[in-house]
Scaffold this motif. Structure first.
Motif, PDB file in Angstrom:
ATOM      1  N   ALA A 322       0.799  -1.226   0.000  1.00  0.00           N
ATOM      2  CA  ALA A 322       0.000   0.000   0.000  1.00  0.00           C
ATOM      3  C   ALA A 322       0.834   1.279   0.000  1.00  0.00           C
ATOM      4  CB  ALA A 322      -0.933  -0.004   1.196  1.00  0.00           C
ATOM      5  N   ASN A 323       1.962   1.271   0.723  1.00  0.00           N
ATOM      6  CA  ASN A 323       2.628   2.547   0.949  1.00  0.00           C
ATOM      7  C   ASN A 323       3.788   2.877   0.039  1.00  0.00           C
ATOM      8  OD1 ASN A 323       1.037   3.806   2.725  1.00  0.00           O
ATOM      9  ND2 ASN A 323       1.925   2.810   4.528  1.00  0.00           N
ATOM     10  N   THR A 324       3.762   2.364  -1.183  1.00  0.00           N
ATOM     11  CA  THR A 324       4.886   2.665  -2.062  1.00  0.00           C
ATOM     12  C   THR A 324       4.623   3.917  -2.886  1.00  0.00           C
ATOM     13  OG1 THR A 324       3.946   1.158  -3.627  1.00  0.00           O
ATOM     14  CG2 THR A 324       5.742   0.304  -2.282  1.00  0.00           C
ATOM     15  N   ALA A 325       3.424   4.526  -2.684  1.00  0.00           N
ATOM     16  CA  ALA A 325       3.083   5.707  -3.481  1.00  0.00           C
ATOM     17  C   ALA A 325       4.082   6.838  -3.202  1.00  0.00           C
ATOM     18  CB  ALA A 325       1.679   6.160  -3.126  1.00  0.00           C
ATOM     19  N   SER A 326       4.494   7.531  -4.259  1.00  0.00           N
ATOM     20  CA  SER A 326       5.417   8.651  -4.057  1.00  0.00           C
ATOM     21  C   SER A 326       4.617   9.847  -3.540  1.00  0.00           C
ATOM     22  CB  SER A 326       6.118   8.974  -5.367  1.00  0.00           C
ATOM     23  OG  SER A 326       5.147   9.204  -6.343  1.00  0.00           O
ATOM     24  N   PRO A 327       5.280  10.819  -2.889  1.00  0.00           N
ATOM     25  CA  PRO A 327       4.542  11.961  -2.346  1.00  0.00           C
ATOM     26  C   PRO A 327       3.779  12.708  -3.438  1.00  0.00           C
ATOM     27  CG  PRO A 327       6.863  12.030  -1.700  1.00  0.00           C
ATOM     28  CD  PRO A 327       6.721  10.931  -2.687  1.00  0.00           C
ATOM     29  N   ALA A 328       2.637  13.299  -3.058  1.00  0.00           N
ATOM     30  CA  ALA A 328       1.788  13.963  -4.041  1.00  0.00           C
ATOM     31  C   ALA A 328       2.394  15.286  -4.514  1.00  0.00           C
ATOM     32  CB  ALA A 328       0.417  14.213  -3.435  1.00  0.00           C
ATOM     33  N   LEU A 329       3.172  15.940  -3.647  1.00  0.00           N
ATOM     34  CA  LEU A 329       3.696  17.273  -3.984  1.00  0.00           C
ATOM     35  C   LEU A 329       5.166  17.224  -4.362  1.00  0.00           C
ATOM     36  CD1 LEU A 329       2.243  19.368  -1.007  1.00  0.00           C
ATOM     37  CD2 LEU A 329       1.419  19.358  -3.375  1.00  0.00           C
ATOM     38  N   ASP A 330       5.559  18.161  -5.232  1.00  0.00           N
ATOM     39  CA  ASP A 330       6.992  18.337  -5.482  1.00  0.00           C
ATOM     40  C   ASP A 330       7.599  19.155  -4.335  1.00  0.00           C
ATOM     41  OD1 ASP A 330       6.875  17.092  -8.055  1.00  0.00           O
ATOM     42  OD2 ASP A 330       6.007  18.942  -8.861  1.00  0.00           O
ATOM     43  N   VAL A 331       6.910  20.250  -4.007  1.00  0.00           N
ATOM     44  CA  VAL A 331       7.516  21.207  -3.077  1.00  0.00           C
ATOM     45  C   VAL A 331       6.514  21.640  -2.008  1.00  0.00           C
ATOM     46  CG1 VAL A 331       8.490  23.537  -2.894  1.00  0.00           C
ATOM     47  CG2 VAL A 331       9.050  22.118  -4.882  1.00  0.00           C
ATOM     48  N   TYR A 332       6.970  21.678  -0.758  1.00  0.00           N
ATOM     49  CA  TYR A 332       6.171  22.279   0.306  1.00  0.00           C
ATOM     50  C   TYR A 332       6.913  23.531   0.750  1.00  0.00           C
ATOM     51  CZ  TYR A 332       2.819  22.392   4.121  1.00  0.00           C
ATOM     52  OH  TYR A 332       1.793  22.744   4.967  1.00  0.00           O
ATOM     53  N   VAL A 333       6.235  24.669   0.663  1.00  0.00           N
ATOM     54  CA  VAL A 333       6.901  25.938   0.962  1.00  0.00           C
ATOM     55  C   VAL A 333       6.792  26.220   2.464  1.00  0.00           C
ATOM     56  CG1 VAL A 333       6.979  28.399   0.442  1.00  0.00           C
ATOM     57  CG2 VAL A 333       6.313  26.781  -1.336  1.00  0.00           C
ATOM     58  N   ILE A 334       7.928  26.540   3.097  1.00  0.00           N
ATOM     59  CA  ILE A 334       7.935  26.803   4.542  1.00  0.00           C
ATOM     60  C   ILE A 334       8.458  28.216   4.817  1.00  0.00           C
ATOM     61  CG2 ILE A 334       8.838  26.030   6.772  1.00  0.00           C
ATOM     62  CD1 ILE A 334       8.847  23.210   5.729  1.00  0.00           C
ATOM     63  N   PRO A 335       7.541  29.161   4.970  1.00  0.00           N
ATOM     64  CA  PRO A 335       7.966  30.529   5.267  1.00  0.00           C
ATOM     65  C   PRO A 335       8.230  30.679   6.769  1.00  0.00           C
ATOM     66  CG  PRO A 335       5.596  30.447   4.845  1.00  0.00           C
ATOM     67  CD  PRO A 335       6.061  29.043   4.870  1.00  0.00           C
ATOM     68  N   ILE A 336       9.223  31.466   7.099  1.00  0.00           N
ATOM     69  CA  ILE A 336       9.510  31.700   8.523  1.00  0.00           C
ATOM     70  C   ILE A 336       9.339  33.195   8.786  1.00  0.00           C
ATOM     71  CG2 ILE A 336      11.243  31.447  10.367  1.00  0.00           C
ATOM     72  CD1 ILE A 336      12.529  29.297   8.341  1.00  0.00           C
ATOM     73  N   GLY A 337       8.277  33.552   9.475  1.00  0.00           N
ATOM     74  CA  GLY A 337       7.985  34.960   9.760  1.00  0.00           C
ATOM     75  C   GLY A 337       6.901  35.505   8.843  1.00  0.00           C
ATOM     76  N   GLU A 338       6.282  36.607   9.314  1.00  0.00           N
ATOM     77  CA  GLU A 338       5.141  37.208   8.617  1.00  0.00           C
ATOM     78  C   GLU A 338       5.492  37.687   7.208  1.00  0.00           C
ATOM     79  OE1 GLU A 338       1.751  37.610   8.355  1.00  0.00           O
ATOM     80  OE2 GLU A 338       2.224  36.119   9.891  1.00  0.00           O
ATOM     81  N   GLU A 339       6.622  38.380   7.102  1.00  0.00           N
ATOM     82  CA  GLU A 339       7.026  38.941   5.812  1.00  0.00           C
ATOM     83  C   GLU A 339       7.249  37.817   4.797  1.00  0.00           C
ATOM     84  OE1 GLU A 339       6.829  41.937   4.945  1.00  0.00           O
ATOM     85  OE2 GLU A 339       7.715  41.660   2.942  1.00  0.00           O
ATOM     86  N   ALA A 340       7.933  36.766   5.246  1.00  0.00           N
ATOM     87  CA  ALA A 340       8.212  35.624   4.375  1.00  0.00           C
ATOM     88  C   ALA A 340       6.904  34.986   3.909  1.00  0.00           C
ATOM     89  CB  ALA A 340       9.075  34.606   5.113  1.00  0.00           C
ATOM     90  N   ARG A 341       5.959  34.918   4.803  1.00  0.00           N
ATOM     91  CA  ARG A 341       4.681  34.287   4.459  1.00  0.00           C
ATOM     92  C   ARG A 341       3.980  35.054   3.336  1.00  0.00           C
ATOM     93  NH1 ARG A 341       0.955  30.611   5.725  1.00  0.00           N
ATOM     94  NH2 ARG A 341      -1.001  31.400   4.913  1.00  0.00           N
ATOM     95  N   LYS A 342       4.038  36.385   3.419  1.00  0.00           N
ATOM     96  CA  LYS A 342       3.416  37.208   2.360  1.00  0.00           C
ATOM     97  C   LYS A 342       4.080  36.933   1.020  1.00  0.00           C
ATOM     98  CE  LYS A 342       2.076  41.076   5.239  1.00  0.00           C
ATOM     99  NZ  LYS A 342       2.707  42.295   5.729  1.00  0.00           N
ATOM    100  N   ARG A 343       5.431  36.877   1.026  1.00  0.00           N
ATOM    101  CA  ARG A 343       6.164  36.618  -0.227  1.00  0.00           C
ATOM    102  C   ARG A 343       5.911  35.203  -0.757  1.00  0.00           C
ATOM    103  NH1 ARG A 343      11.058  39.335  -0.825  1.00  0.00           N
ATOM    104  NH2 ARG A 343      10.912  41.402   0.114  1.00  0.00           N
ATOM    105  N   ALA A 344       5.688  34.289   0.187  1.00  0.00           N
ATOM    106  CA  ALA A 344       5.549  32.881  -0.202  1.00  0.00           C
ATOM    107  C   ALA A 344       4.384  32.675  -1.174  1.00  0.00           C
ATOM    108  CB  ALA A 344       5.354  32.016   1.038  1.00  0.00           C
ATOM    109  N   LEU A 345       3.319  33.458  -0.994  1.00  0.00           N
ATOM    110  CA  LEU A 345       2.148  33.283  -1.867  1.00  0.00           C
ATOM    111  C   LEU A 345       2.514  33.473  -3.333  1.00  0.00           C
ATOM    112  CD1 LEU A 345      -0.853  34.990  -0.037  1.00  0.00           C
ATOM    113  CD2 LEU A 345      -0.546  32.580  -0.617  1.00  0.00           C
ATOM    114  N   ALA A 346       3.303  34.523  -3.619  1.00  0.00           N
ATOM    115  CA  ALA A 346       3.674  34.800  -5.015  1.00  0.00           C
ATOM    116  C   ALA A 346       4.619  33.718  -5.544  1.00  0.00           C
ATOM    117  CB  ALA A 346       4.317  36.177  -5.116  1.00  0.00           C
ATOM    118  N   ILE A 347       5.531  33.261  -4.686  1.00  0.00           N
ATOM    119  CA  ILE A 347       6.470  32.208  -5.111  1.00  0.00           C
ATOM    120  C   ILE A 347       5.710  30.926  -5.455  1.00  0.00           C
ATOM    121  CG2 ILE A 347       8.329  30.702  -4.246  1.00  0.00           C
ATOM    122  CD1 ILE A 347       9.366  33.200  -2.714  1.00  0.00           C
TER     123      ILE A 347
END
Ligand code: HAM
Length: 421
Positions: A322-347
């Protein structure tokens, strides 16, 4: 009060849906390799289509079909199968007009009010092919080869499967065979279940697919269609057997195989799993040389099969961990701080426009929690913290190897795929 799903109709949740998508993609690409093109008939048809096409005396129509009147009192049905629908569409749109062979395929839900059990549901899904326009036994062989090929392609071994083959003859042979069955079963009427006593009057052929234990001994000794074939049908079967031999496709000639639908003529077959238990038919099909004419079109022979998606998923899940499926996502974005979070949306938006499957936390999770989501769902984590912001860079971490690298933001976003091997 909680509202639950209808008995025999189930949800396919995202984990499982990924397997379905992969299977559907395999099926599509393979049948297209054999020249089939997709047709998508509606799920609802006039009930009459199936009572005429599939047959009034069949269990499918007599017992299992979802039939209901619309607001004008017209009797409609949820389709219990798709061959009759494909033939209706073939006639309605004059697909015969070009004189070519029409090769059509479908994948979609069907509905039968059956007793639900493992591998049997009330809403189930079929993939199927229909080839209309040729009497050539080579086409039967091609359709059977496609069925085998499909099973191999999705990862089933030949040893796990058995192909059952029979010929039930044509409309010229049918009256004599039907008479033989009627006189045989009339003498054993008392041994038959009440349904079969009805079938004896309506269509004694349907007694042969009765599953009631009480009828089995009478069925075992019944006359066989193979003994009633005309010269043409006998030759068709012999040619087909020769071709299956040439193709290296093993089969068992099964004189008991009649299939539970009235439209069949000559070739009938089922490909069964040796591992599925009672509901072992992965797919079934055959010829239906009279169906187009019966439904009001020009005389046109046809051959095809349909298989159950649920049953395929069942046998495959017995083979694939059952568990041989590869992850569904290529990238998970992890912003650190409020400013980074705002920029993360555009990225994130830019990555997705470049075809990267990417996501971000919308639950206000801590850094540690975001890391654990990334590890479960993605191949890479993309960090955006105060240092990265100050330098206009991004840190990309390969979650399998643990390797990290820091890249200029514009370089990464210009060709993200290059960094996501
Ligand atoms: P069928 O044998 O009735 O044939 O169905 C084909 C396949 O659909 C079965 O072998 C099984 O895998 C799956 N199936 C049927 N009923 C159920 C159910 N209640 N739950 C889960 N799976 C099910 C036909 O439908 C014909 N139209 C096939 C055909 C196409 N013949 C010529 N062209």
């Amino acid at each position: 009060m909680r509202v639950e799903s209808v008995r025999g109709m189930r949800d396919i949740l995202p984990e499982e849906a990924r397997l379905w998508q992969a299977l559907e993609a395999e099926i599509r690409s393979l049948v297209e390799l054999y020249g089939y093109r997709e047709i998508r008939p509606p799920l609802v048809e006039l009930a009459e289509l199936f009572s005429r096409g599939v047959g009034e005396a069949t269990d499918i129509v007599h017992k299992e079909m979802y039939v209901f009147p619309d607001k004008k009192g017209q009797m409609l049905a949820l389709r219990p199968e798709a061959t009759a629908s494909v033939v209706r569409a073939y006639i309605e749109h004059g697909l015969y007009a070009k004189g070519d062979l029409a090769k059509l395929y479908y994948i979609g839900p069907m509905f039968r009010y059956e007793k639900p059990q493992k591998g049997r549901q009330r809403q189930f899904h079929q993939y199927g092919v229909e080839a209309l326009g040729s009497l050539d036994p080579a086409l039967d062989a091609e359709v059977i080869d496609l069925a085998w090929h499909l099973m191999e392609r999705v990862g089933l071994s030949r040893e796990a499967l058995v192909l059952r083959l029979n010929s039930i003859g044509c409309r010229e042979d049918r009256p004599a065979y039907r008479e033989a069955l009627r006189s045989y079963f009339s003498a054993r009427k008392d041994e038959l279940c009440s349904d079969c006593q009805r079938r004896l009057e309506e269509n004694p052929l349907r007694i042969l697919d009765c599953k009631e234990p009480q009828c089995q001994s009478a069925i075992a000794g019944a006359p066989q269609s193979l003994d009633y074939l005309c010269e043409g049908c006998r030759k068709h079967l012999e040619e087909l057997r020769g071709m299956l031999g040439d193709l290296g496709l093993a089969y068992e000639l099964d004189p008991r195989l009649v299939r539970g639908i009235d439209y069949y003529t000559r070739t009938v077959f089922e490909l069964c799993s040796r591992e599925l238990g009672a509901q072992d038919a992965l797919l079934g099909g055959g010829r239906y040389d009279d169906l187009v004419e019966l439904l009001g079109g020009p005389p046109t022979p046809g051959v095809g099969f349909a298989g159950g998606m649920e049953r395929l998923v069942l046998v495959l899940s017995q083979h694939r961990p059952a568990n041989t499926a590869s992850p569904a996502l290529d990238v998970y974005v992890i912003p650190i701080g409020e400013e980074a979070r705002k920029r993360a949306l555009a990225i994130l938006a830019q990555m997705r426009r470049k075809g990267v499957a990417a996501d971000l936390d919308y639950m206000g999770r801590s850094l540690r929690k975001m890391m654990s989501v990334a590890a479960r769902q993605a191949r890479y984590a993309l960090f955006l913290g105060p240092d990265e912001l100050a330098q206009d860079r991004l840190t990309l971490k390969n979650l399998a190897s643990g390797e990290s690298r820091t890249l200029p933001r514009s370089e990464f976003l210009a060709h993200p795929q290059r960094f996501l091997s």
